[in-house]
Design a protein around this motif. Structure first.
Motif, PDB file in Angstrom:
ATOM      1  N   ASP A 114       0.727  -1.122  -0.017  1.00  8.88           N
ATOM      2  CA  ASP A 114      -0.037   0.127   0.196  1.00  8.88           C
ATOM      3  C   ASP A 114       0.961   1.242   0.071  1.00  8.88           C
ATOM      4  OD1 ASP A 114      -2.164  -1.492   0.253  1.00  8.88           O
ATOM      5  OD2 ASP A 114      -2.678  -1.346   2.263  1.00  8.88           O
ATOM      6  N   TYR A 115       1.888   1.288   0.884  1.00  9.54           N
ATOM      7  CA  TYR A 115       2.726   2.394   0.856  1.00  9.54           C
ATOM      8  C   TYR A 115       3.512   2.635  -0.375  1.00  9.54           C
ATOM      9  CZ  TYR A 115       6.938   5.066   2.021  1.00  9.54           C
ATOM     10  OH  TYR A 115       8.043   6.134   1.932  1.00  9.54           O
ATOM     11  N   LEU A 116       3.671   1.573  -1.120  1.00 10.85           N
ATOM     12  CA  LEU A 116       4.708   1.882  -2.603  1.00 10.85           C
ATOM     13  C   LEU A 116       3.601   2.389  -3.428  1.00 10.85           C
ATOM     14  CD1 LEU A 116       6.643  -1.451  -2.637  1.00 10.85           C
ATOM     15  CD2 LEU A 116       7.573   0.796  -2.168  1.00 10.85           C
ATOM     16  N   LEU A 117       2.380   1.898  -3.666  1.00 11.22           N
ATOM     17  CA  LEU A 117       1.335   2.345  -4.346  1.00 11.22           C
ATOM     18  C   LEU A 117       1.047   3.923  -3.917  1.00 11.22           C
ATOM     19  CD1 LEU A 117      -1.544  -0.518  -4.100  1.00 11.22           C
ATOM     20  CD2 LEU A 117      -0.181   0.429  -6.185  1.00 11.22           C
ATOM     21  N   ALA A 118       1.061   4.309  -2.701  1.00 12.17           N
ATOM     22  CA  ALA A 118       0.677   5.834  -2.338  1.00 12.17           C
ATOM     23  C   ALA A 118       2.067   6.542  -2.838  1.00 12.17           C
ATOM     24  CB  ALA A 118       0.672   5.783  -0.897  1.00 12.17           C
ATOM     25  N   ARG A 119       3.122   5.969  -2.687  1.00 14.02           N
ATOM     26  CA  ARG A 119       4.448   6.797  -3.072  1.00 14.02           C
ATOM     27  C   ARG A 119       4.422   7.207  -4.465  1.00 14.02           C
ATOM     28  NH1 ARG A 119       7.472   9.767   0.316  1.00 14.02           N
ATOM     29  NH2 ARG A 119       9.271   9.390  -1.039  1.00 14.02           N
ATOM     30  N   GLY A 120       3.807   6.001  -5.414  1.00 16.48           N
ATOM     31  CA  GLY A 120       3.734   6.078  -6.799  1.00 16.48           C
ATOM     32  C   GLY A 120       2.753   7.177  -7.094  1.00 16.48           C
ATOM     33  N   LEU A 121       1.754   7.229  -6.295  1.00 20.04           N
ATOM     34  CA  LEU A 121       0.694   8.505  -6.564  1.00 20.04           C
ATOM     35  C   LEU A 121       1.141   9.787  -6.252  1.00 20.04           C
ATOM     36  CD1 LEU A 121      -2.371   6.696  -5.250  1.00 20.04           C
ATOM     37  CD2 LEU A 121      -2.059   6.675  -7.512  1.00 20.04           C
ATOM     38  N   SER A 122       1.767   9.960  -5.166  1.00 20.42           N
ATOM     39  CA  SER A 122       2.230  11.226  -4.824  1.00 20.42           C
ATOM     40  C   SER A 122       3.510  11.692  -5.648  1.00 20.42           C
ATOM     41  CB  SER A 122       2.590  11.212  -3.358  1.00 20.42           C
ATOM     42  OG  SER A 122       3.910  10.187  -3.294  1.00 20.42           O
ATOM     43  N   LEU A 123       4.217  10.783  -6.093  1.00 24.02           N
ATOM     44  CA  LEU A 123       5.294  11.317  -6.948  1.00 24.02           C
ATOM     45  C   LEU A 123       4.660  11.754  -8.235  1.00 24.02           C
ATOM     46  CD1 LEU A 123       8.556  11.063  -7.837  1.00 24.02           C
ATOM     47  CD2 LEU A 123       7.882   8.791  -8.709  1.00 24.02           C
ATOM     48  N   SER A 124       3.851  11.420  -8.756  1.00 24.05           N
ATOM     49  CA  SER A 124       3.237  11.680  -9.916  1.00 24.05           C
ATOM     50  C   SER A 124       2.411  12.918  -9.863  1.00 24.05           C
ATOM     51  CB  SER A 124       2.065  10.840 -10.765  1.00 24.05           C
ATOM     52  OG  SER A 124       2.854   9.662 -10.843  1.00 24.05           O
ATOM     53  N   ILE A 125       1.563  13.131  -8.701  1.00 20.00           N
ATOM     54  CA  ILE A 125       0.902  14.221  -8.437  1.00 20.00           C
ATOM     55  C   ILE A 125       1.545  15.639  -8.060  1.00 20.00           C
ATOM     56  CG2 ILE A 125      -0.694  15.411  -6.771  1.00 20.00           C
ATOM     57  CD1 ILE A 125      -1.959  12.230  -6.518  1.00 20.00           C
ATOM     58  N   ARG A 126       2.694  15.178  -7.448  1.00 17.02           N
ATOM     59  CA  ARG A 126       3.618  16.535  -7.037  1.00 17.02           C
ATOM     60  C   ARG A 126       4.420  17.013  -8.294  1.00 17.02           C
ATOM     61  NH1 ARG A 126       6.101  12.876  -3.111  1.00 17.02           N
ATOM     62  NH2 ARG A 126       7.999  12.748  -4.566  1.00 17.02           N
ATOM     63  N   ASN A 127       4.562  16.238  -8.997  1.00 18.77           N
ATOM     64  CA  ASN A 127       5.191  16.868 -10.222  1.00 18.77           C
ATOM     65  C   ASN A 127       4.318  16.961 -11.567  1.00 18.77           C
ATOM     66  OD1 ASN A 127       8.300  16.479  -9.794  1.00 18.77           O
ATOM     67  ND2 ASN A 127       7.319  14.726  -9.048  1.00 18.77           N
ATOM     68  N   ASP A 128       2.964  16.872 -11.329  1.00 16.19           N
ATOM     69  CA  ASP A 128       2.045  16.948 -12.459  1.00 16.19           C
ATOM     70  C   ASP A 128       2.124  16.174 -13.555  1.00 16.19           C
ATOM     71  OD1 ASP A 128       0.629  19.012 -10.849  1.00 16.19           O
ATOM     72  OD2 ASP A 128       1.926  20.869 -11.939  1.00 16.19           O
ATOM     73  N   ASP A 129       2.539  14.894 -12.914  1.00 18.21           N
ATOM     74  CA  ASP A 129       2.597  14.093 -14.180  1.00 18.21           C
ATOM     75  C   ASP A 129       1.385  13.118 -14.564  1.00 18.21           C
ATOM     76  OD1 ASP A 129       5.491  14.406 -14.684  1.00 18.21           O
ATOM     77  OD2 ASP A 129       5.991  13.217 -13.124  1.00 18.21           O
ATOM     78  N   PHE A 130       0.341  13.789 -14.655  1.00 14.59           N
ATOM     79  CA  PHE A 130      -1.042  13.223 -14.826  1.00 14.59           C
ATOM     80  C   PHE A 130      -1.081  12.163 -15.824  1.00 14.59           C
ATOM     81  CE2 PHE A 130      -1.767  17.298 -12.732  1.00 14.59           C
ATOM     82  CZ  PHE A 130      -2.172  16.577 -11.262  1.00 14.59           C
TER      83      PHE A 130
END
Length: 323
Positions: A114-130
């Motif tokens: 779950d943590y790894l999934l969340a890190r992937g999501l936050s990495l993308s959102i922080r950089n607007d990599d939608f």
């Protein structure tokens, strides 16, 4: 234009840089989590997925920071699914090492996934990599659907060729497709280019899975056939073809062996020998090469470059690998 040999060093440097960035993307303030993620990173495989991202990006444009984030996103979400898969399968090993759940128990493994999934999501959102997030999220969705579809069909053993290809398109090919599409999307906004790369990756992924199916029957001298797919009641392409060519009596007999005698080594061997004698392996190889050829046809629509040559080598690797 760079030659393929001349690009090996820059790609190796990109992968080393990616490794550092990937480790950073997993960092946590929780010591237990850091210990586990460090254990995962130290036991990673051949970096095939990041290589697909980088070679695809180089084929479509210039590798950049977004490319590295795309590669990290793919790896984070894929690693999360592997950790969860080991829990679901009650598996104690991953690539010859203890799995996370074997060392830290199921509850911890699920939370790490779950943590790894969340890190992937936050990495993308922080950089607007939608765009990258959309591509990879859809792949994870398809992977889950493919796994559940395979589990559902395994209960009744009613997988025909059409269902088989639907399962592997979702379960395996969607991930490689997302790697190629992420690489393209990190360097261009051209939807035609991104979609072509996605389709290319899907063709490669299907060929890759068929190669895995062939390994289960002892192809390419990788050792004594173990028939793991048969033991897990998975109907793969060689067996599906053999059953399709069987009489009703033969089909009933061999489905019964897979369904009720899949733990009996002699019966598993009987199924393997039957598939070999029925032309199942030849048919599967033929289909694998068809998908590889389709992948090459798409690849050659891109301008010639050393990165394209590198991607071509990866496509060949999917069907020529020994394990």
């Amino acid at each position: 234009m760079l030659k393929l040999d001349e690009i090996k060093k820059p790609i190796a440097e990109q992968l080393d840089l990616f490794e550092d960035k990937f480790k950073q993307s997993m960092e946590s303030s929780v010591p237990l989590l850091d210990r586990i993620t460090h254990y995962i990173v130290k036991r990673k495989g051949k970096q095939i997925r990041p290589m697909f991202v980088f070679f695809s990006a180089g084929t479509c444009g210039d590798i950049c920071e977004a490319t590295h984030r795309g590669a990290s996103l793919v790896e984070l979400l894929h690693t999360a699914t592997l950790v969860h898969d080991d829990v679901v399968d009650n598996s104690n090993e991953r690539r010859g090492f203890f799995s996370v759940n074997a060392l830290w128990k199921n509850k911890v493994a699920v939370l790490v996934g779950d943590y790894l999934l969340a890190r992937g999501l936050s990495l993308s959102i922080r950089n607007d990599d939608f765009k990258l997030l959309k591509i990879v999220s859809e792949a994870v969705e398809h992977m889950s659907e493919g796994e559940l579809l395979q589990m559902e069909k395994a209960r009744r053993l009613d997988i025909d060729e059409a269902v088989y290809f639907e399962v592997i398109r979702k379960k395996t090919a969607s991930l490689i497709a997302s790697c190629c599409a992420c690489g393209a999307a990190s360097v261009t906004t051209d939807d035609d280019v991104i979609n072509r790369m996605h389709t290319l990756g899907e063709k490669i992924g299907i060929a890759f899975q068929i190669k895995d199916d062939l390994f289960d029957f002892g192809v390419d001298d990788v050792g004594k056939p173990v028939g793991n797919d048969i033991k897990e009641k998975k109907l793969t392409l060689p067996l599906i073809y053999a059953l399709k060519k069987s009489s009703k009596t033969e089909k009933r007999y061999f489905i019964n062996l897979v369904k009720n005698h899949n733990e009996d080594a002699k019966r598993v061997r009987e199924v393997i020998d039957y598939v070999k004698g029925s032309g199942g392996l030849s048919y599967a190889k033929e289909k694998m090469m068809e998908y590889q050829e389709e992948a090459f046809n798409i690849l050659y629509t891109f301008p010639e470059s050393a990165y394209r040559m590198g991607l071509e080598q990866l496509v060949k690797f999917t069907t020529e690998r020994k394990k």
